[in-house]
Design a protein around this motif. Structure first.
Motif, PDB file in Angstrom:
ATOM      1  N   VAL A 115      37.666  42.602  40.261  1.00 43.14           N
ATOM      2  CA  VAL A 115      36.241  42.781  40.500  1.00 43.14           C
ATOM      3  C   VAL A 115      35.864  44.235  40.773  1.00 43.14           C
ATOM      4  CG1 VAL A 115      36.403  42.245  42.974  1.00 43.14           C
ATOM      5  CG2 VAL A 115      34.258  41.879  41.771  1.00 43.14           C
ATOM      6  N   ILE A 116      36.702  44.973  41.468  1.00 48.34           N
ATOM      7  CA  ILE A 116      36.341  46.357  41.796  1.00 48.34           C
ATOM      8  C   ILE A 116      36.375  47.250  40.561  1.00 48.34           C
ATOM      9  CG2 ILE A 116      37.059  48.416  43.085  1.00 48.34           C
ATOM     10  CD1 ILE A 116      37.710  46.570  45.434  1.00 48.34           C
ATOM     11  N   PRO A 117      37.444  47.247  39.770  1.00 45.94           N
ATOM     12  CA  PRO A 117      37.396  48.064  38.547  1.00 45.94           C
ATOM     13  C   PRO A 117      36.283  47.624  37.598  1.00 45.94           C
ATOM     14  CG  PRO A 117      39.423  46.746  38.624  1.00 45.94           C
ATOM     15  CD  PRO A 117      38.803  46.679  39.972  1.00 45.94           C
ATOM     16  N   PHE A 118      35.968  46.331  37.570  1.00 45.95           N
ATOM     17  CA  PHE A 118      34.851  45.879  36.733  1.00 45.95           C
ATOM     18  C   PHE A 118      33.549  46.502  37.207  1.00 45.95           C
ATOM     19  CE2 PHE A 118      31.265  42.851  36.565  1.00 45.95           C
ATOM     20  CZ  PHE A 118      30.991  42.949  35.202  1.00 45.95           C
ATOM     21  N   ALA A 128      36.152  51.258  45.357  1.00 40.55           N
ATOM     22  CA  ALA A 128      37.551  51.121  45.775  1.00 40.55           C
ATOM     23  C   ALA A 128      37.801  51.790  47.121  1.00 40.55           C
ATOM     24  CB  ALA A 128      38.474  51.713  44.716  1.00 40.55           C
ATOM     25  N   ALA A 129      37.010  52.796  47.447  1.00 37.70           N
ATOM     26  CA  ALA A 129      37.220  53.533  48.693  1.00 37.70           C
ATOM     27  C   ALA A 129      36.593  52.849  49.906  1.00 37.70           C
ATOM     28  CB  ALA A 129      36.654  54.948  48.564  1.00 37.70           C
ATOM     29  N   LEU A 130      35.748  51.857  49.665  1.00 36.96           N
ATOM     30  CA  LEU A 130      35.130  51.149  50.783  1.00 36.96           C
ATOM     31  C   LEU A 130      36.165  50.323  51.531  1.00 36.96           C
ATOM     32  CD1 LEU A 130      31.849  49.768  49.151  1.00 36.96           C
ATOM     33  CD2 LEU A 130      32.032  51.664  50.767  1.00 36.96           C
ATOM     34  N   LYS A 131      36.030  50.250  52.836  1.00 39.10           N
ATOM     35  CA  LYS A 131      36.848  49.348  53.625  1.00 39.10           C
ATOM     36  C   LYS A 131      36.231  47.950  53.568  1.00 39.10           C
ATOM     37  CE  LYS A 131      38.309  52.914  56.921  1.00 39.10           C
ATOM     38  NZ  LYS A 131      38.296  53.342  58.349  1.00 39.10           N
ATOM     39  N   ASP A 132      37.060  46.927  53.743  1.00 38.52           N
ATOM     40  CA  ASP A 132      36.535  45.569  53.781  1.00 38.52           C
ATOM     41  C   ASP A 132      35.477  45.454  54.879  1.00 38.52           C
ATOM     42  OD1 ASP A 132      38.356  45.036  51.821  1.00 38.52           O
ATOM     43  OD2 ASP A 132      39.628  43.721  53.037  1.00 38.52           O
ATOM     44  N   GLY A 133      34.371  44.776  54.548  1.00 37.91           N
ATOM     45  CA  GLY A 133      33.306  44.605  55.523  1.00 37.91           C
ATOM     46  C   GLY A 133      32.375  45.790  55.643  1.00 37.91           C
ATOM     47  N   THR A 134      32.410  46.698  54.666  1.00 45.81           N
ATOM     48  CA  THR A 134      31.488  47.840  54.669  1.00 45.81           C
ATOM     49  C   THR A 134      30.800  47.926  53.313  1.00 45.81           C
ATOM     50  OG1 THR A 134      33.088  49.490  53.875  1.00 45.81           O
ATOM     51  CG2 THR A 134      32.985  49.101  56.247  1.00 45.81           C
ATOM     52  N   GLY A 135      29.683  48.648  53.282  1.00 46.90           N
ATOM     53  CA  GLY A 135      28.921  48.736  52.045  1.00 46.90           C
ATOM     54  C   GLY A 135      28.307  50.103  51.842  1.00 46.90           C
ATOM     55  N   THR A 136      27.590  50.227  50.727  1.00 50.86           N
ATOM     56  CA  THR A 136      26.967  51.494  50.380  1.00 50.86           C
ATOM     57  C   THR A 136      25.820  51.253  49.401  1.00 50.86           C
ATOM     58  OG1 THR A 136      27.391  53.733  49.537  1.00 50.86           O
ATOM     59  CG2 THR A 136      28.476  51.931  48.385  1.00 50.86           C
ATOM     60  N   THR A 154      28.433  45.591  48.963  1.00 52.38           N
ATOM     61  CA  THR A 154      29.341  45.374  50.092  1.00 52.38           C
ATOM     62  C   THR A 154      30.691  44.890  49.589  1.00 52.38           C
ATOM     63  OG1 THR A 154      27.533  44.805  51.594  1.00 52.38           O
ATOM     64  CG2 THR A 154      29.738  44.085  52.216  1.00 52.38           C
ATOM     65  N   ARG A 155      31.737  45.520  50.046  1.00 50.88           N
ATOM     66  CA  ARG A 155      33.100  45.057  49.770  1.00 50.88           C
ATOM     67  C   ARG A 155      33.480  44.071  50.878  1.00 50.88           C
ATOM     68  NH1 ARG A 155      38.653  48.405  48.416  1.00 50.88           N
ATOM     69  NH2 ARG A 155      40.084  46.996  49.492  1.00 50.88           N
ATOM     70  N   VAL A 156      33.430  42.783  50.576  1.00 46.30           N
ATOM     71  CA  VAL A 156      33.789  41.760  51.550  1.00 46.30           C
ATOM     72  C   VAL A 156      35.307  41.723  51.701  1.00 46.30           C
ATOM     73  CG1 VAL A 156      33.562  39.336  52.193  1.00 46.30           C
ATOM     74  CG2 VAL A 156      31.735  40.458  50.882  1.00 46.30           C
ATOM     75  N   THR A 157      36.003  41.623  50.573  1.00 40.46           N
ATOM     76  CA  THR A 157      37.462  41.711  50.497  1.00 40.46           C
ATOM     77  C   THR A 157      37.785  42.442  49.193  1.00 40.46           C
ATOM     78  OG1 THR A 157      37.840  39.689  49.195  1.00 40.46           O
ATOM     79  CG2 THR A 157      37.629  39.429  51.596  1.00 40.46           C
ATOM     80  N   PRO A 158      39.059  42.743  48.925  1.00 42.88           N
ATOM     81  CA  PRO A 158      39.377  43.388  47.641  1.00 42.88           C
ATOM     82  C   PRO A 158      39.004  42.548  46.426  1.00 42.88           C
ATOM     83  CG  PRO A 158      41.170  43.690  49.194  1.00 42.88           C
ATOM     84  CD  PRO A 158      40.224  42.716  49.827  1.00 42.88           C
ATOM     85  N   SER A 159      38.802  41.243  46.609  1.00 39.95           N
ATOM     86  CA  SER A 159      38.461  40.373  45.480  1.00 39.95           C
ATOM     87  C   SER A 159      37.088  39.721  45.618  1.00 39.95           C
ATOM     88  CB  SER A 159      39.533  39.285  45.323  1.00 39.95           C
ATOM     89  OG  SER A 159      39.635  38.512  46.505  1.00 39.95           O
ATOM     90  N   ASP A 190      40.214  39.162  35.389  1.00 43.93           N
ATOM     91  CA  ASP A 190      39.844  38.115  36.347  1.00 43.93           C
ATOM     92  C   ASP A 190      38.613  38.542  37.145  1.00 43.93           C
ATOM     93  OD1 ASP A 190      39.803  35.963  38.107  1.00 43.93           O
ATOM     94  OD2 ASP A 190      41.298  36.859  39.449  1.00 43.93           O
ATOM     95  N   VAL A 191      37.440  38.065  36.725  1.00 44.24           N
ATOM     96  CA  VAL A 191      36.199  38.323  37.451  1.00 44.24           C
ATOM     97  C   VAL A 191      35.209  37.210  37.132  1.00 44.24           C
ATOM     98  CG1 VAL A 191      35.298  39.822  35.618  1.00 44.24           C
ATOM     99  CG2 VAL A 191      34.393  40.040  37.930  1.00 44.24           C
ATOM    100  N   SER A 192      34.502  36.762  38.142  1.00 42.74           N
ATOM    101  CA  SER A 192      33.489  35.730  37.977  1.00 42.74           C
ATOM    102  C   SER A 192      32.331  36.055  38.914  1.00 42.74           C
ATOM    103  CB  SER A 192      34.060  34.345  38.293  1.00 42.74           C
ATOM    104  OG  SER A 192      34.504  34.289  39.635  1.00 42.74           O
ATOM    105  N   TRP A 193      31.245  35.273  38.836  1.00 43.47           N
ATOM    106  CA  TRP A 193      30.092  35.568  39.684  1.00 43.47           C
ATOM    107  C   TRP A 193      29.368  34.309  40.115  1.00 43.47           C
ATOM    108  CZ3 TRP A 193      25.476  38.116  36.578  1.00 43.47           C
ATOM    109  CH2 TRP A 193      25.263  37.428  35.400  1.00 43.47           C
TER     110      TRP A 193
END
Length: 425
Positions: A115-118, A128-136, A154-159, A190-193
């Motif tokens: 999901v992140i590279p997508f 990719a640089a965001l920590k889990d639970g943070t956004g921009t 928001t990056r909830v988790t890496p996936s 592997d990515v879905s929405w």
């Protein structure tokens, strides 16, 4: 109090914004924009609002009962104000707090190990640089470097990525994401929405936002910084909570199941003992302009790049070095050489300079255009944003604005016009 004429101007401007934002560009490369089989998001559609064929949020009846003046916005019937004036609502948000229904906006989740590279092929941010639970804040770009939409990611988790896109851009955003998702999945990724139309979105803003919310949650909100995200129960309801907003104040956006939205809204107002008020689109526009925040369709469009729009800060160091997003060649060249025009803040005399007002230099040459403008309830003066030729963007530069044939004095001003109060522990 905002006069009826000014109110009509604002309502008309919002209607124009909705129409402009909803325009859909041609498909990339002529490809179908429909998601492929197996990639169709889970969507639970809301109902429509009577004869006007406008959609209603779960709080529609509550708005009407509370005296909300309903106007069309991005295909929804939304409150532009309630019984108090737009000026009073703006000031109350800065002093106490506001509760906005922003359920017309589109929340969605992207999931999967890729999901992140997508997502990084579509936006300029370093996700990719965001920590889990943070956004921009970031922007979707097209192949010419123009801004398709701005979004909070928001990056909830890496996936798992959670993002919210603008209501007026919903259809074109979903088609754009869906087209690229189809191609990405076809390549074995592997990515879905999932589109969260089964959830409402409330924005609790102002100095009393945290004190009002704290009694309803087990989480210590003093440890949540601006842009932090968590999933938790609020007064017993399963919610997504992001410390963010569109006012320049401290605050939260709360994603809550549709069936719980009314109860939660009433509870938040009750806890505040009337100090936090229901607030409409009119004050929301004044607040965001005072905070120097962009309105898509006015201040940002598909013809404006992030560099022109003063959003170069959204492009991280790695993304500047690697590119890899749509329009990267144009955007990175502008970073190197500078753009031909830049978004600026303005103050002016006379009648307020509003969208499409021309900006002129001292010799009378047209050097730009206002994209948003009005009277600042907090500063008691005219403020605006717009675009001027590169070189005229420095604070203190004296210009003119042509307001209905009258040349009023204007000065480039730093933004935000009103200092922001984003929370940091």
């Amino acid at each position: 109090m905002m006069r009826n004429g000014a109110l009509r101007v604002l309502a008309a401007a919002m209607a124009r914004h909705s129409a402009a934002s909803a325009s859909v560009p041609a498909p990339l490369g002529g490809a179908s924009l429909a998601p492929a089989a197996g990639t169709m998001p889970q969507i639970l559609h809301r109902g429509f609002a009577g004869d006007a064929n406008l959609k209603r949020t779960p709080l529609y009846d509550f708005h009407v009962a509370e005296g909300g003046k309903m106007v069309p916005f991005a295909g929804y019937s939304m409150p532009i104000q309630y019984k108090d004036s737009i000026i009073d609502s703006t000031l109350n948000c800065r002093t106490n707090g506001s509760l906005f229904d922003v359920s017309h906006m589109c929340g969605l989740s992207l999931k999967g190990k890729d999901v992140i590279p997508f997502l990084e092929t579509l936006v300029v941010g370093d996700i990719a640089a965001l920590k889990d639970g943070t956004g921009t804040l970031s922007v979707f770009t097209n192949e010419k470097g123009g801004i398709i939409d701005d979004t909070v990611i928001t990056r909830v988790t890496p996936s798992h990525i959670y993002l919210v896109v603008n209501a007026g851009c919903r259809e074109k955003d979903l088609k754009h994401i869906g087209a690229h998702l189809e191609a990405y999945k076809a390549a074995g990724k592997d990515v879905s929405w999932v589109i969260h139309d089964d959830r409402a979105l409330l924005a609790l803003q102002g100095p009393l936002a945290a004190p009002t919310l704290q009694p309803l949650v087990a989480t210590d909100l003093s440890k949540m910084a601006f842009s932090d995200f968590t999933m938790l129960k609020i007064d017993g309801h399963d919610c997504f909570l992001t410390r963010t907003g569109y006012t320049g104040e401290d605050g939260f956006e709360i994603s809550v199941p549709n069936e719980n939205a009314l109860a939660l809204a009433k509870k938040l107002l009750e806890v505040s003992e009337g100090k936090v008020r229901l607030t409409g689109l009119g004050a929301r526009d004044s607040l965001r302009l005072e905070a120097g925040l962009c309105l898509y369709g006015n201040d940002l469009t598909e013809e404006i790049t992030p560099i022109e729009g003063a959003l170069a800060w959204t492009i991280g160091k790695r993304r500047r070095a690697e590119g890899g997003f749509l329009g990267a060649d144009v955007i990175l060249q502008q970073l190197k050489d500078g753009p031909a025009r830049r978004r600026v803040g303005l103050t002016s005399t006379g009648a307020p300079a509003r969208s499409h007002v021309e900006i002129l230099d001292k010799e009378g040459n047209v050097v730009g255009e206002v994209t948003s403008g009005g009277f600042s309830p907090c500063l008691k003066k005219n403020i605006a944003m717009g675009y001027v030729k590169n070189g005229l963007h420095k604070a203190g530069t004296e210009l003119k604005v042509d307001v209905r044939g009258k040349m009023n004095d204007a000065v480039i001003a730093k933004t935000p016009f009103v200092p922001t109060k984003y929370y940091k522990p």
